[in-house]
Design a protein around this motif. Sequence first.
Motif, short mmCIF file in Angstrom:
data_model
loop_
_atom_site.label_atom_id
_atom_site.label_comp_id
_atom_site.label_asym_id
_atom_site.label_seq_id
_atom_site.Cartn_x
_atom_site.Cartn_y
_atom_site.Cartn_z
N GLU A 41 -3.08 8.02 6.32
CA GLU A 41 -3.30 6.58 6.22
C GLU A 41 -2.06 5.88 5.70
N TRP A 67 0.81 -1.22 0.00
CA TRP A 67 0.00 0.00 0.00
C TRP A 67 0.84 1.27 0.00
N GLY A 87 -8.37 7.24 -3.93
CA GLY A 87 -8.69 7.56 -2.53
C GLY A 87 -9.84 8.55 -2.38
N TRP A 108 -11.99 3.22 11.19
CA TRP A 108 -12.25 3.37 9.76
C TRP A 108 -13.44 2.52 9.31
N ASP A 165 -9.49 -2.87 -2.47
CA ASP A 165 -9.53 -1.42 -2.25
C ASP A 165 -9.35 -1.12 -0.75
N PHE A 166 -9.48 0.15 -0.39
CA PHE A 166 -9.26 0.55 1.00
C PHE A 166 -10.27 -0.11 1.95
N ALA A 186 -2.02 5.04 -0.50
CA ALA A 186 -3.17 5.19 0.41
C ALA A 186 -3.99 6.42 0.05
N VAL A 232 -12.77 7.52 -0.33
CA VAL A 232 -12.47 7.37 1.10
C VAL A 232 -12.49 8.73 1.79
#
Lengths: 258, 258, 314, 314
Positions: A34, A25, C294, A151, A100-101, A29, C297
Motif C-alpha cells: 500500500e 502517507w 495498520g 480496498w 486513518d486508512f 501505510a 487493515v
Amino acid sequence: ASELAQYCLMLGDDALVYAQRLSEWTSRAPDLEEDIAIANIALDLVGQARLLLARAAAADPALVPSLPEGSPVPDEDRLAYFRDAGAFRNVRLAEQPNGDFAELIARLLVMSTWRLAIFQRLVDHQDAVVAAIAAKGVKELAYHRDFAGRWFVTLARGTGESHRRLTDAMRTVWPLIPELTASTETESRVGVDPATLADEIGVVLDQVLAVAGITAPETPGLAGVRGRTGRHGMHSEALSRLLAEMQVVARAHPMGRW
Amino acid sequence: ASELAQYCLMLGDDALVYAQRLSEWTSRAPDLEEDIAIANIALDLVGQARLLLARAAAADPALVPSLPEGSPVPDEDRLAYFRDAGAFRNVRLAEQPNGDFAELIARLLVMSTWRLAIFQRLVDHQDAVVAAIAAKGVKELAYHRDFAGRWFVTLARGTGESHRRLTDAMRTVWPLIPELTASTETESRVGVDPATLADEIGVVLDQVLAVAGITAPETPGLAGVRGRTGRHGMHSEALSRLLAEMQVVARAHPMGRW
Amino acid sequence: MQVDQAPLEEAFEATIAANDRIEPRDWMPEHYRQTLIRQVAQHAHSEIIGMQPEGNWITRAPSLRRKAVLLAKVQDEAGHGLYLYSATETLGVSRDELTRRLISGKQKYSSIFNYPTLTYADVGTIGWLVDGAAICNQVPLCRTSYGPYGRAMIRICKEESFHQRQGYELLMTMMRGTDEQRAMVQESVDRFWWPALMMFGPPDGDSPNTAQSMAWGIKRHTNDELRQRFVDMSMPQAEALGVTFPDPELKWNEERGSYDYGEPDWEEFWHVVKGNGPCNTQRVAHRKAAYDDGAWVREAASAAAARNEAEASQ
Amino acid sequence: MQVDQAPLEEAFEATIAANDRIEPRDWMPEHYRQTLIRQVAQHAHSEIIGMQPEGNWITRAPSLRRKAVLLAKVQDEAGHGLYLYSATETLGVSRDELTRRLISGKQKYSSIFNYPTLTYADVGTIGWLVDGAAICNQVPLCRTSYGPYGRAMIRICKEESFHQRQGYELLMTMMRGTDEQRAMVQESVDRFWWPALMMFGPPDGDSPNTAQSMAWGIKRHTNDELRQRFVDMSMPQAEALGVTFPDPELKWNEERGSYDYGEPDWEEFWHVVKGNGPCNTQRVAHRKAAYDDGAWVREAASAAAARNEAEASQ
C-alpha cells in the motif's frame, strides 16, 4: 485564454493539494504494497499537476506570481509554491487532513471517481494540451479508482472494526461530495460542468457501495461562506497549514535552483 | 559582547521554542484549569524570549538577520522569525513534538527545574539586563516547576493508566537531560556552566520522584552528531517543521507591520 | 530421522567453491541460513527505515520535479524492502516476523539512518554519499552465493546507481544556485561524510564475522577494502562538485595510488549501533506506529479474503 | 411534600420587578432555571469553542508581541468559560454534564465560531467585529436578573472590550503596513461582516423566546435593536480604519438617525445553526477529542485526591 488558465489551475490545484496529502502517507501505510501504491498515486497526481499548472501559466502569464528579477524558478513552481491559500482553486475535499486508512480509501474512491469522469470528457477538449493531459490521466485515474474500490469492498467486508471505521470515514468524506458537482461559471464555460457529472458519479459510487453492502450516509453538504467554496478560493483552515509546510523551502529561496 | 549575545540567544531560543510547543496545547488540555495554566506558562516564556532576544540583538547587532531596506520588523522578531533551524541555539528538549499530558508534565518538570537553577544564578549576572530578566524569571519558573511537580505526583499516584503513561513519558524525556548539563564554552564563559547544575537538578528531580514513588529510567543520553547538539545548532528533525509553522506568516511579509 | 549430511555438505561446498548459486530448494548448513537471514533482513530493514530520513522532506520538496523524484525514490526503497523480505521468505522467515524483530530491536538496520536529515541538501547527500557507499557494499553482493539474494541485489544495485546520480545531480544543481544553497550543500556533506565512512562497518580487526561470510561467498571484500574504494571514488566527485570533506588527513598517497584518510570516530559508531544515535528511538517508533496502526487493515484484508474464499466454495 | 408556591412566586416576581437579583439560594420557577441554564451554558460553550478559530493562529502569530496578545486572549476565553460554567453550577448542572451536552450536539454555541479563520487578519476582525457584537449582546446582561450570571458578565464585558480594542488595533496596524496586508484586512472584514450581524439572532419576528426572556430580565433588548446599535457603532470605526462592509444597502438614514442596512442571508444562518456550517463538525470534534483525550487525566486527579484523603484520615 484567462478562463482556460483558471480552469487548468482548478484541476491542477486539486491534483497538487491532494498529492500532498497522499504523500504524507509515505512510510506510514499498513503494509509495503500500500505504501508503494499510495506513492504511485501521489506521483501520478504530481505529474498531472505539473502539466496543468504549466498549461495555466502558458495560457495566462499574468497568473504567475512574480519573483525577484533573475529568479530561475519555473512557472509551475511559482504557481505551486508562491501563491497563498486564497489563490488556490482546489475543492476542499483535496485539502482535508488525513485520517486513518479507511478515510484514505473513502476519499480516494470519491476523488478518483469524480476526476476520472471529468478527464474522460476532457479527452475531446478543444485545447490540445488539455486533451492530451486528460488522455494520459484517464489511465492513471482508472487505476486509482480500482485500487480504492477494491480496498473499499475489502474494508466493508473485513472485520467489525474495519466496517465501523469505513462508515465513520464516509461520514467525514460524504459532506464534501456536493462541492464536487457544484457548477462554477469557469468550469461550465471552458471545461466540464461539474453538475452534469452528478448522476454518473452517483451511479459509480452506488455500484461500489452495493458490492460492499454499505449505504451512503445522509449528510448535508459542507457549507461554504456565502456560497463560496474551494473553487472560489474559500478553503478550510487546513489548507494554509498544508501550504506552510509544502512551500517552506521554496519560499526561503526565491532565487534558488533545485 | 558577541559571546553575551550568543548566550542570550541560547536562553531566548529555549524559551521561544518551548513556548511554541506549549502553545500548541491551547484548547486541547484535559480541563480548563490546565488550559489556562499551560497558556500562562507559555506566555511567561514568550515574555522571557522577547527580553533575551532583544538583549542578544543589542549586544551584537551583527546577529540580527537583515531584511529589505525599510522593513519595520523589530529585532526580536527578526531573530525569532527570520533564522533557519541551524541558527537556533535551543536544547533539543525544547523542540520535541508534543506527546500526551504525561509527556507535557514530565518535560515541564525537567525544563523548569533546569531553567530555574540557571536563572537563580543569573540574578547576580554582571550584565544588568540579564540579571533583571533572571530576577523576573525566577518567580515565573518557580511557579512552572510547582505546577509540573504537583501534576507529576498526581499522575504517579493516580490510576494504573496515569502511572504507566508517566513512566513512558519519562523514557521519552530523560534521554534529553544530559544535553542540559553539558558545558559549552560560551555558557561557561559568560553565563552559568550547565555542568555545575547537574547535582542541583538531580537533587530536585530525585525529591519529586521520591514523593511520587517513581524511579528514574536508566537511559543513556541522546547522542548528537559528532558531539554537536542543540546548543551548536544541531537539532532534531522536529525543529525545522516547528519553524515552518511558526515563521510562515512573518516570512511572507518581510515588510509587514503587525 | 537422522540423515547423513556429509554428501549434502559436500555438494554445498562444491557449489560455493564453483561460485555457483545456492537456491532455496538446496540443502544448506543451518549457520549459513541463519547468517543469511540476519544479513538479508538487516538489508531489508535498512531499506524500510531508510524511507524515513528522506521521506521527511517529501512534503517540503522545493520544486515539483524534485517532489516527484523524491517520492519515486522513497517508493523504490519500499520496493527494495519488498524484494528483500521476499528473499528472506525463501529462507523460511515471514515478513511479519521480521518486522516484529525490527520493532522490538532484535534486528538492526544500517546505522546511517539514525542520523537526522536537517535540510533539503541532505536528500542529495544521502543519494550521493549514502547510496554511493551502499553501492560499494552491494555491487559485490550481486555475485553472492544465495540465488534469491543475488538476483534481488542486481535489480537493487541498478536502481541505487540511478538514485546516486540523482542525488549528485541535485547537489550539482544547488551548487549552481545561491550562496545559501552552496553553504547548505557543504554543511550537509560535512555532517554525512563520517557516518558514510562508517557504513562499511568497523575496521577489519574488529569485524569477527567477516572471515566466515567471505568463505561462504556472502561477503566478497573486507570492510576496509570497501571503505578505501569509496574514499577513492568520492574524492574526484567532491572536487567536481566544489565541496570538501571534513577530514584534514585526506590526501592523495602517490605510493599507494589511493587516498589516505583519517580515522572515523568508532566510539560514536558503536554508540549508534547500540541504539543510542540521534534518531534510533524515533525511527523504530515511527516504524512501530505504522505497523500498529495498520494492524486492523491487515486483519480486515485477511478476513475479507477468507470470506470471499468461503463464499466462492459454496 | 407539596408546598404552597404562591408566596415564593410573588417574591420572585417582586425581585424581578424591582430589577433586583435572584440568587442561587432563592426560589425560582423551574422554567426560569431551565431557560437560564440553556442561555448561560450556551454562552459558556461559545467561549470554549471560540478558543479554536483564534487558537488556530497562535502558533503562526507573525510577531512575538502578537503571539503574547493572542495567547492571553484565548486564555481569557477559557477563563470566561470557567466563570460561566461556575454560574451554571449554581443552577444545579455540572461542567462535565454541560460538556457532554456540547459534544453530543444537545446544546449549541454561537454560530459565528463555525466560520473558518483563514488569515491572520481574522484575529483582528474577530476582536473588532465578533467581540464587538458580543459586547452589544452582553453589556445589557450585566444587569440580568440572575446574580451569578450578571456578576460574571461584568467581569467578562470588561475583558471583552479590552479584546475588542486589541483586535481593532491589530487591524489599524496592518492597514498602515503593506498593500497585501490592507487587502488581507478588507478580505477578512468582507467575510465576517454578515456572520457578525447574524450574531444577534434571527429577526425579532422569528425569535419566539425573546418576550419571555425580556419579561424575566434575562434579556434586555430585542435582536433587531441590538443589531442596529452594532451597525451604528461599527460604521464610523470602519471609516477610521479605511475598510468597507460588503453591503450595498448600507447608508446613513438622516430621518432615523441610524444606518439602514441589507438583510443577512437567513437561510445561511439557519443552515449553520442546524449544524451544517463550514466548521461545525470540526469544532465539536476538536472539543470532543480534547475531552476524550483528557479523561484519563481527570480520572487520575480524582483517584489521587481520593488516595490523599484516605491517607490523611488514617
